[in-house]
Write a protein that holds these residues in place. Sequence first.
Motif, PDB file in Angstrom:
ATOM      1  N   ALA A 105     111.939 -27.738 -92.805  1.00 25.80           N
ATOM      2  CA  ALA A 105     110.646 -27.064 -92.682  1.00 25.80           C
ATOM      3  C   ALA A 105     109.708 -27.543 -93.782  1.00 25.80           C
ATOM      4  O   ALA A 105     110.053 -27.517 -94.959  1.00 25.80           O
ATOM      5  CB  ALA A 105     110.809 -25.562 -92.755  1.00 25.80           C
ATOM      6  N   PRO A 106     108.525 -27.991 -93.419  1.00 27.96           N
ATOM      7  CA  PRO A 106     107.576 -28.433 -94.430  1.00 27.96           C
ATOM      8  C   PRO A 106     106.915 -27.256 -95.146  1.00 27.96           C
ATOM      9  O   PRO A 106     107.177 -26.088 -94.827  1.00 27.96           O
ATOM     10  CB  PRO A 106     106.528 -29.211 -93.611  1.00 27.96           C
ATOM     11  CG  PRO A 106     106.659 -28.708 -92.236  1.00 27.96           C
ATOM     12  CD  PRO A 106     108.066 -28.209 -92.070  1.00 27.96           C
ATOM     13  N   ALA A 107     106.079 -27.594 -96.087  1.00 24.79           N
ATOM     14  CA  ALA A 107     105.364 -26.550 -96.821  1.00 24.79           C
ATOM     15  C   ALA A 107     104.514 -25.734 -95.857  1.00 24.79           C
ATOM     16  O   ALA A 107     104.091 -26.227 -94.814  1.00 24.79           O
ATOM     17  CB  ALA A 107     104.477 -27.200 -97.876  1.00 24.79           C
ATOM     18  N   HIS A 108     104.288 -24.511 -96.183  1.00 30.59           N
ATOM     19  CA  HIS A 108     103.477 -23.578 -95.388  1.00 30.59           C
ATOM     20  C   HIS A 108     104.135 -23.201 -94.062  1.00 30.59           C
ATOM     21  O   HIS A 108     103.457 -22.802 -93.136  1.00 30.59           O
ATOM     22  CB  HIS A 108     102.066 -24.132 -95.134  1.00 30.59           C
ATOM     23  CG  HIS A 108     101.334 -24.471 -96.364  1.00 30.59           C
ATOM     24  ND1 HIS A 108     100.880 -23.518 -97.239  1.00 30.59           N
ATOM     25  CD2 HIS A 108     100.991 -25.678 -96.887  1.00 30.59           C
ATOM     26  CE1 HIS A 108     100.266 -24.126 -98.242  1.00 30.59           C
ATOM     27  NE2 HIS A 108     100.329 -25.408 -98.061  1.00 30.59           N
ATOM     28  N   ALA A 109     105.437 -23.350 -93.969  1.00 29.36           N
ATOM     29  CA  ALA A 109     106.121 -22.967 -92.724  1.00 29.36           C
ATOM     30  C   ALA A 109     106.131 -21.450 -92.548  1.00 29.36           C
ATOM     31  O   ALA A 109     106.316 -20.969 -91.446  1.00 29.36           O
ATOM     32  CB  ALA A 109     107.562 -23.488 -92.729  1.00 29.36           C
ATOM     33  N   TRP A 110     105.922 -20.731 -93.597  1.00 34.51           N
ATOM     34  CA  TRP A 110     105.895 -19.285 -93.485  1.00 34.51           C
ATOM     35  C   TRP A 110     104.658 -18.851 -92.754  1.00 34.51           C
ATOM     36  O   TRP A 110     104.581 -17.859 -92.150  1.00 34.51           O
ATOM     37  CB  TRP A 110     105.929 -18.639 -94.868  1.00 34.51           C
ATOM     38  CG  TRP A 110     107.247 -18.817 -95.511  1.00 34.51           C
ATOM     39  CD1 TRP A 110     107.599 -19.819 -96.352  1.00 34.51           C
ATOM     40  CD2 TRP A 110     108.406 -18.007 -95.349  1.00 34.51           C
ATOM     41  NE1 TRP A 110     108.902 -19.680 -96.741  1.00 34.51           N
ATOM     42  CE2 TRP A 110     109.416 -18.560 -96.132  1.00 34.51           C
ATOM     43  CE3 TRP A 110     108.676 -16.879 -94.631  1.00 34.51           C
ATOM     44  CZ2 TRP A 110     110.685 -18.024 -96.207  1.00 34.51           C
ATOM     45  CZ3 TRP A 110     109.927 -16.344 -94.713  1.00 34.51           C
ATOM     46  CH2 TRP A 110     110.916 -16.921 -95.499  1.00 34.51           C
ATOM     47  N   ASN A 158     113.200 -18.773 -86.313  1.00 32.86           N
ATOM     48  CA  ASN A 158     113.601 -19.090 -87.682  1.00 32.86           C
ATOM     49  C   ASN A 158     112.977 -20.385 -88.182  1.00 32.86           C
ATOM     50  O   ASN A 158     113.585 -21.108 -88.970  1.00 32.86           O
ATOM     51  CB  ASN A 158     115.124 -19.152 -87.795  1.00 32.86           C
ATOM     52  CG  ASN A 158     115.732 -20.301 -87.036  1.00 32.86           C
ATOM     53  OD1 ASN A 158     115.052 -20.963 -86.254  1.00 32.86           O
ATOM     54  ND2 ASN A 158     117.004 -20.548 -87.245  1.00 32.86           N
ATOM     55  N   LEU A 159     111.784 -20.650 -87.766  1.00 28.16           N
ATOM     56  CA  LEU A 159     111.114 -21.897 -88.135  1.00 28.16           C
ATOM     57  C   LEU A 159     111.027 -22.085 -89.641  1.00 28.16           C
ATOM     58  O   LEU A 159     111.310 -23.151 -90.164  1.00 28.16           O
ATOM     59  CB  LEU A 159     109.708 -21.928 -87.521  1.00 28.16           C
ATOM     60  CG  LEU A 159     108.825 -23.100 -87.912  1.00 28.16           C
ATOM     61  CD1 LEU A 159     109.444 -24.395 -87.409  1.00 28.16           C
ATOM     62  CD2 LEU A 159     107.439 -22.926 -87.358  1.00 28.16           C
ATOM     63  N   SER A 160     110.669 -21.062 -90.351  1.00 26.73           N
ATOM     64  CA  SER A 160     110.452 -21.227 -91.793  1.00 26.73           C
ATOM     65  C   SER A 160     111.743 -21.369 -92.585  1.00 26.73           C
ATOM     66  O   SER A 160     111.708 -21.739 -93.746  1.00 26.73           O
ATOM     67  CB  SER A 160     109.639 -20.053 -92.325  1.00 26.73           C
ATOM     68  OG  SER A 160     110.285 -18.845 -92.024  1.00 26.73           O
ATOM     69  N   GLU A 191      95.568 -21.868 -93.237  1.00 26.09           N
ATOM     70  CA  GLU A 191      96.720 -21.611 -94.097  1.00 26.09           C
ATOM     71  C   GLU A 191      97.604 -22.845 -94.299  1.00 26.09           C
ATOM     72  O   GLU A 191      98.670 -22.756 -94.878  1.00 26.09           O
ATOM     73  CB  GLU A 191      97.554 -20.468 -93.525  1.00 26.09           C
ATOM     74  CG  GLU A 191      96.794 -19.163 -93.436  1.00 26.09           C
ATOM     75  CD  GLU A 191      96.269 -18.673 -94.776  1.00 26.09           C
ATOM     76  OE1 GLU A 191      96.961 -18.864 -95.792  1.00 26.09           O
ATOM     77  OE2 GLU A 191      95.171 -18.108 -94.802  1.00 26.09           O
ATOM     78  N   GLY A 192      97.163 -23.995 -93.809  1.00 32.55           N
ATOM     79  CA  GLY A 192      97.873 -25.242 -94.079  1.00 32.55           C
ATOM     80  C   GLY A 192      99.051 -25.525 -93.174  1.00 32.55           C
ATOM     81  O   GLY A 192      99.934 -26.308 -93.529  1.00 32.55           O
ATOM     82  N   ALA A 193      99.097 -24.929 -92.006  1.00 32.91           N
ATOM     83  CA  ALA A 193     100.221 -25.148 -91.092  1.00 32.91           C
ATOM     84  C   ALA A 193      99.810 -25.960 -89.872  1.00 32.91           C
ATOM     85  O   ALA A 193     100.455 -25.889 -88.829  1.00 32.91           O
ATOM     86  CB  ALA A 193     100.806 -23.815 -90.659  1.00 32.91           C
TER      87      ALA A 193
END
Length: 114
Positions: free
Chosen positions: A109-114, A102-104, A34-36
């Motif tokens: 927070a970079p892309a794909h933090a969700w 609450n990282l995302s 997922e790119g994380a």
Amino acid sequence: MFHTTHHVFNQPHPLCNSNLFTRDSALCDAVVREGAAWDQAWLASVGLQLGSAESLELGRLANSEPPVLQRYDARGERIDEVRFHPAWHLLMQGVCASRLHNLSWQPDAPAHAW
């Protein structure tokens, strides 16, 4: 008198002092897929913290006593307060200190933090 019973061989070893992130191959694969993968080292450190014997014991204690709703105080006034075992608060403090909750939503927070 001593009686010998069978040997239990089909049970996993107790989960203690292990890395909950690196031992979960499906989770590691999903993070990469997922790119994380940018934060794998941090996730491994959190997995090690949460997999410690102390954290697992705190989780056991927190689960052994469910939250209790206190509807009224000693004078009969409504308070509607939920009381948790102290172990629950210690676990939450550790999770919040590692910013896992609450990282995302972090500004950096970079892309794909969700």
